[in-house]
Design an enzyme around this catalytic site. Structure first.
Site, PDB file in Angstrom:
ATOM      1  CG  ASP A   1      56.111 -38.610  62.130  1.00  0.00           C
ATOM      2  OD1 ASP A   1      56.233 -37.366  62.163  1.00  0.00           O
ATOM      3  OD2 ASP A   1      55.134 -39.182  61.617  1.00  0.00           O
TER       4      ASP A   1
ATOM      5  CG  HIS B   1      53.111 -43.478  56.007  1.00  0.00           C
ATOM      6  ND1 HIS B   1      52.523 -42.837  54.932  1.00  0.00           N
ATOM      7  CD2 HIS B   1      52.666 -42.832  57.113  1.00  0.00           C
ATOM      8  CE1 HIS B   1      51.778 -41.832  55.367  1.00  0.00           C
ATOM      9  NE2 HIS B   1      51.844 -41.809  56.693  1.00  0.00           N
TER      10      HIS B   1
END
Ligand code: AMP
Ligand code: ZN
Length: 140
Positions: free
Chosen positions: A29, A98
């Protein structure tokens, strides 16, 4: 509008890849909440977990497990949180399903209570609900 995660899957946008196989990609991320914060993403574009087939869900969570194990081993994490923001009301910003894996370090960290403090009023009511298989109409 182009989906940013599909662009990552198609390698049109670069990412730091943690793991990849035929159906799933996992990458870091870009706004990490913990060291090694990873997103595990099915390659087929759907926005919600509910839209995945049972087989795709199995594949996704098998890979979540694989990645969690990898992050624990490689980074020395001692625990992890798993999260999935499903729908706008749940704070989903990227409309391609996700799973977040947040590796955790050290002992006695905070769990979901830091994001979701207990609703004391609901808590009292839930304690007084009939037990056994629930009748949803009795849910406070
Ligand atoms: P959410 O949809 O609320 O689960 O959050 C989407 C997550 O995707 C956020 O944590 C973002 O930091 C992350 N994100 C957005 N763009 C990228 C990118 N290009 N590469 C990696 N992570 C991203
Ligand atoms: Zn997509």
């Amino acid at each position: 509008m182009k989906c940013i995660f599909c662009e990552i899957i198609n390698k049109n946008i670069p990412s730091s890849i943690v793991y990849e196989d035929e159906g799933v990609i996992a990458f870091l991320d870009i706004n990490p909440r913990t060291r090694g914060h990873t997103l595990v993403v099915p390659k087929r574009h759907v926005s919600s977990l509910i839209e995945l087939s049972d087989e795709e869900v199995c594949e996704l969570f098998r890979d979540v497990k694989k990645c969690a194990e990898l992050l624990m081993k490689k980074l020395g994490a001692t625990g992890f949180n798993i999260g999935l923001n499903n729908g706008r009301s749940a704070g989903q910003l990227i409309e391609h399903v996700h799973v977040h894996i947040l590796p955790r370090y050290g002992d006695e960290g905070k769990g979901f209570e830091s994001a979701f403090p207990i609703d004391e009023e609901l808590s009292e009511k839930v304690k007084n609900m009939p037990k056994g298989l629930i009748d949803f109409s009795t849910l406070p």
